[in-house]
Design a protein around this motif. Structure first.
Motif, PDB file in Angstrom:
ATOM      1  N   MET A   3       6.175   5.693  -0.651  1.00 57.48           N
ATOM      2  CA  MET A   3       5.727   4.412  -1.198  1.00 57.48           C
ATOM      3  C   MET A   3       4.275   4.150  -0.833  1.00 57.48           C
ATOM      4  O   MET A   3       3.704   4.781   0.054  1.00 57.48           O
ATOM      5  CB  MET A   3       6.612   3.277  -0.678  1.00 57.48           C
ATOM      6  CG  MET A   3       6.666   3.164   0.828  1.00 57.48           C
ATOM      7  SD  MET A   3       7.855   1.930   1.384  1.00 57.48           S
ATOM      8  CE  MET A   3       7.694   2.111   3.165  1.00 57.48           C
ATOM      9  N   SER A   4       3.683   3.183  -1.548  1.00 56.33           N
ATOM     10  CA  SER A   4       2.305   2.798  -1.282  1.00 56.33           C
ATOM     11  C   SER A   4       2.143   1.302  -1.545  1.00 56.33           C
ATOM     12  O   SER A   4       3.063   0.637  -2.042  1.00 56.33           O
ATOM     13  CB  SER A   4       1.343   3.608  -2.158  1.00 56.33           C
ATOM     14  OG  SER A   4       0.001   3.386  -1.747  1.00 56.33           O
ATOM     15  N   ASN A   5       0.967   0.803  -1.197  1.00 53.76           N
ATOM     16  CA  ASN A   5       0.727  -0.640  -1.277  1.00 53.76           C
ATOM     17  C   ASN A   5      -0.647  -0.914  -1.865  1.00 53.76           C
ATOM     18  O   ASN A   5      -1.613  -0.216  -1.554  1.00 53.76           O
ATOM     19  CB  ASN A   5       0.831  -1.266   0.119  1.00 53.76           C
ATOM     20  CG  ASN A   5       0.416  -2.734   0.140  1.00 53.76           C
ATOM     21  OD1 ASN A   5      -0.761  -3.045   0.223  1.00 53.76           O
ATOM     22  ND2 ASN A   5       1.385  -3.621   0.061  1.00 53.76           N
ATOM     23  N   LYS A   6      -0.726  -1.932  -2.716  1.00 58.00           N
ATOM     24  CA  LYS A   6      -2.012  -2.393  -3.247  1.00 58.00           C
ATOM     25  C   LYS A   6      -1.974  -3.914  -3.382  1.00 58.00           C
ATOM     26  O   LYS A   6      -2.231  -4.470  -4.446  1.00 58.00           O
ATOM     27  CB  LYS A   6      -2.324  -1.737  -4.600  1.00 58.00           C
ATOM     28  CG  LYS A   6      -3.776  -1.948  -5.078  1.00 58.00           C
ATOM     29  CD  LYS A   6      -4.029  -1.237  -6.392  1.00 58.00           C
ATOM     30  CE  LYS A   6      -5.478  -1.434  -6.845  1.00 58.00           C
ATOM     31  NZ  LYS A   6      -5.772  -2.850  -7.179  1.00 58.00           N
ATOM     32  N   ASP A   7      -1.609  -4.577  -2.299  1.00 56.40           N
ATOM     33  CA  ASP A   7      -1.591  -6.041  -2.320  1.00 56.40           C
ATOM     34  C   ASP A   7      -1.727  -6.578  -0.904  1.00 56.40           C
ATOM     35  O   ASP A   7      -1.414  -5.894   0.077  1.00 56.40           O
ATOM     36  CB  ASP A   7      -0.301  -6.562  -2.950  1.00 56.40           C
ATOM     37  CG  ASP A   7      -0.518  -7.890  -3.667  1.00 56.40           C
ATOM     38  OD1 ASP A   7      -1.547  -8.551  -3.402  1.00 56.40           O
ATOM     39  OD2 ASP A   7       0.335  -8.260  -4.499  1.00 56.40           O
ATOM     40  N   VAL A   8      -2.198  -7.808  -0.825  1.00 56.77           N
ATOM     41  CA  VAL A   8      -2.408  -8.472   0.455  1.00 56.77           C
ATOM     42  C   VAL A   8      -1.071  -8.989   0.989  1.00 56.77           C
ATOM     43  O   VAL A   8      -0.104  -9.134   0.234  1.00 56.77           O
ATOM     44  CB  VAL A   8      -3.412  -9.636   0.270  1.00 56.77           C
ATOM     45  CG1 VAL A   8      -2.806 -10.737  -0.585  1.00 56.77           C
ATOM     46  CG2 VAL A   8      -3.906 -10.183   1.601  1.00 56.77           C
ATOM     47  N   TRP A  18       5.597  -3.301  -1.536  1.00 58.29           N
ATOM     48  CA  TRP A  18       5.261  -1.885  -1.626  1.00 58.29           C
ATOM     49  C   TRP A  18       5.954  -1.300  -2.851  1.00 58.29           C
ATOM     50  O   TRP A  18       7.002  -1.785  -3.277  1.00 58.29           O
ATOM     51  CB  TRP A  18       5.717  -1.137  -0.369  1.00 58.29           C
ATOM     52  CG  TRP A  18       4.861  -1.440   0.833  1.00 58.29           C
ATOM     53  CD1 TRP A  18       4.710  -2.644   1.451  1.00 58.29           C
ATOM     54  CD2 TRP A  18       4.049  -0.519   1.552  1.00 58.29           C
ATOM     55  NE1 TRP A  18       3.855  -2.546   2.516  1.00 58.29           N
ATOM     56  CE2 TRP A  18       3.431  -1.237   2.607  1.00 58.29           C
ATOM     57  CE3 TRP A  18       3.784   0.841   1.430  1.00 58.29           C
ATOM     58  CZ2 TRP A  18       2.568  -0.648   3.517  1.00 58.29           C
ATOM     59  CZ3 TRP A  18       2.926   1.435   2.341  1.00 58.29           C
ATOM     60  CH2 TRP A  18       2.319   0.697   3.368  1.00 58.29           C
ATOM     61  N   LYS A  19       5.380  -0.231  -3.400  1.00 58.17           N
ATOM     62  CA  LYS A  19       5.939   0.403  -4.595  1.00 58.17           C
ATOM     63  C   LYS A  19       6.240   1.861  -4.298  1.00 58.17           C
ATOM     64  O   LYS A  19       5.422   2.576  -3.717  1.00 58.17           O
ATOM     65  CB  LYS A  19       4.956   0.296  -5.764  1.00 58.17           C
ATOM     66  CG  LYS A  19       5.529   0.710  -7.107  1.00 58.17           C
ATOM     67  CD  LYS A  19       4.527   0.421  -8.222  1.00 58.17           C
ATOM     68  CE  LYS A  19       5.120   0.715  -9.585  1.00 58.17           C
ATOM     69  NZ  LYS A  19       4.157   0.417 -10.676  1.00 58.17           N
ATOM     70  N   ALA A  35       9.670  -2.745  -3.075  1.00 61.16           N
ATOM     71  CA  ALA A  35      10.341  -3.066  -1.813  1.00 61.16           C
ATOM     72  C   ALA A  35       9.425  -3.964  -0.994  1.00 61.16           C
ATOM     73  O   ALA A  35       8.261  -3.634  -0.766  1.00 61.16           O
ATOM     74  CB  ALA A  35      10.665  -1.790  -1.044  1.00 61.16           C
ATOM     75  N   ASP A  36       9.936  -5.110  -0.569  1.00 64.41           N
ATOM     76  CA  ASP A  36       9.139  -6.038   0.234  1.00 64.41           C
ATOM     77  C   ASP A  36       9.122  -5.594   1.690  1.00 64.41           C
ATOM     78  O   ASP A  36      10.177  -5.366   2.287  1.00 64.41           O
ATOM     79  CB  ASP A  36       9.709  -7.453   0.144  1.00 64.41           C
ATOM     80  CG  ASP A  36       9.444  -8.093  -1.205  1.00 64.41           C
ATOM     81  OD1 ASP A  36       8.406  -7.761  -1.810  1.00 64.41           O
ATOM     82  OD2 ASP A  36      10.273  -8.901  -1.653  1.00 64.41           O
ATOM     83  N   MET A  37       7.914  -5.474   2.229  1.00 64.90           N
ATOM     84  CA  MET A  37       7.783  -5.156   3.648  1.00 64.90           C
ATOM     85  C   MET A  37       7.553  -6.449   4.423  1.00 64.90           C
ATOM     86  O   MET A  37       6.724  -7.279   4.040  1.00 64.90           O
ATOM     87  CB  MET A  37       6.634  -4.188   3.900  1.00 64.90           C
ATOM     88  CG  MET A  37       6.463  -3.834   5.380  1.00 64.90           C
ATOM     89  SD  MET A  37       5.301  -2.481   5.661  1.00 64.90           S
ATOM     90  CE  MET A  37       6.311  -1.080   5.136  1.00 64.90           C
ATOM     91  N   HIS A  38       8.305  -6.620   5.491  1.00 60.86           N
ATOM     92  CA  HIS A  38       8.203  -7.808   6.336  1.00 60.86           C
ATOM     93  C   HIS A  38       7.483  -7.434   7.632  1.00 60.86           C
ATOM     94  O   HIS A  38       7.841  -6.457   8.298  1.00 60.86           O
ATOM     95  CB  HIS A  38       9.596  -8.364   6.630  1.00 60.86           C
ATOM     96  CG  HIS A  38      10.318  -8.813   5.398  1.00 60.86           C
ATOM     97  ND1 HIS A  38      10.239 -10.095   4.912  1.00 60.86           N
ATOM     98  CD2 HIS A  38      11.114  -8.128   4.533  1.00 60.86           C
ATOM     99  CE1 HIS A  38      10.960 -10.199   3.812  1.00 60.86           C
ATOM    100  NE2 HIS A  38      11.505  -9.017   3.554  1.00 60.86           N
TER     101      HIS A  38
END
Length: 240
Positions: free
Chosen positions: A7-12, A184-185, A192-195
């Motif tokens: 997975m990867s992330n592109k958001d605050v 995250w995508k 998937a939401d990371m907490h």
């Protein structure tokens, strides 16, 4: 885990600050542009043998920071940095250009200037030599022969209805628990939401705020990540 682990992330991350002692929600910060978590530790080495190569590593003093970059601010965000509560009263200096009627200047009815704080200058000598005046209610009496435009300075007292953050030499930011959430995508196109949990974060007192007529403000708030009474610093969690 039921979803693709790649997975990867592109958001605050949206953040919620809780008062550290009471654990009561204190600030919802959902307007940041960048949230950066950095972790560090000190590593020492035992050396041995010819050439003194490193043989055994010892880690200690784990530290970290949470850096928040934003172009949007609230008075509560400034209060976070100052370590003071928001107040509702203050004084400020007002500048007015008034035209004399005879030898009298009339302060607008909606302006209440603090007694003893009023200074008047000819328009062509602003902040030069102040005139000898008398003040009665909203009327300023000028010296004989005065005419034309004048610059008036005076303090205005606001007794209520304001939001005031004060920075002083004795108050500093307090600690918070911070909860964060960011999507995250995965490679299978799943979200998937990371907490995130920062168990004891204390904002630094440093602040730089450039007010410009050529660009939008940018602020960076840096929080030091401390260990709580259970030695916890930072968690990342995702629900599969």
């Amino acid at each position: 885990m039921s979803f693709n682990p790649n997975m990867s992330n592109k958001d605050v991350a949206d953040l919620i600050f809780l008062d550290y002692k009471s654990k009561k929600p204190w600030l919802n910060l959902d307007f940041a542009n960048v949230t950066t978590t950095g972790l560090e530790a000190t590593r020492d080495f035992a050396t041995g043998g010819q050439g003194a190569p490193n043989r055994v590593a010892f880690d200690s003093n784990r530290t970290g920071t949470l850096e928040i970059q934003t172009q949007i601010a609230t008075m509560k965000l400034f209060s976070l940095i100052s370590g003071t509560e928001i107040e509702d009263h203050f004084e400020y200096l007002k500048r007015m250009v008034l035209t004399a009627s005879g030898t009298t200047l009339t302060i607008p009815a909606d302006v209440e200037l603090v007694s003893g704080s009023i200074y008047v200058y000819p328009a062509d000598d602003d902040c030069g030599k102040s005139l000898e005046i008398t003040v009665s209610d909203h009327a300023i009496t000028l010296p004989e022969g005065s005419a034309g435009d004048f610059v008036v300075y005076g303090m205005v007292k606001v007794d209520s209805g304001a939001q005031v953050v004060k920075f002083n030499s004795k108050s500093f930011p307090k600690a918070f628990v911070i909860y964060g959430e960011t999507p995250w995508k995965t490679e299978d196109d799943e979200i998937a939401d990371m907490h995130l949990t920062y168990y004891k974060a204390q904002p630094q007192a440093a602040m730089s705020l450039a007010l410009s007529n050529t660009g939008i403000i940018e602020m960076t708030i840096t929080c030091n990540l401390l260990a709580d009474d259970e030695d916890r610093i930072y968690d990342m969690a995702i629900i599969g």
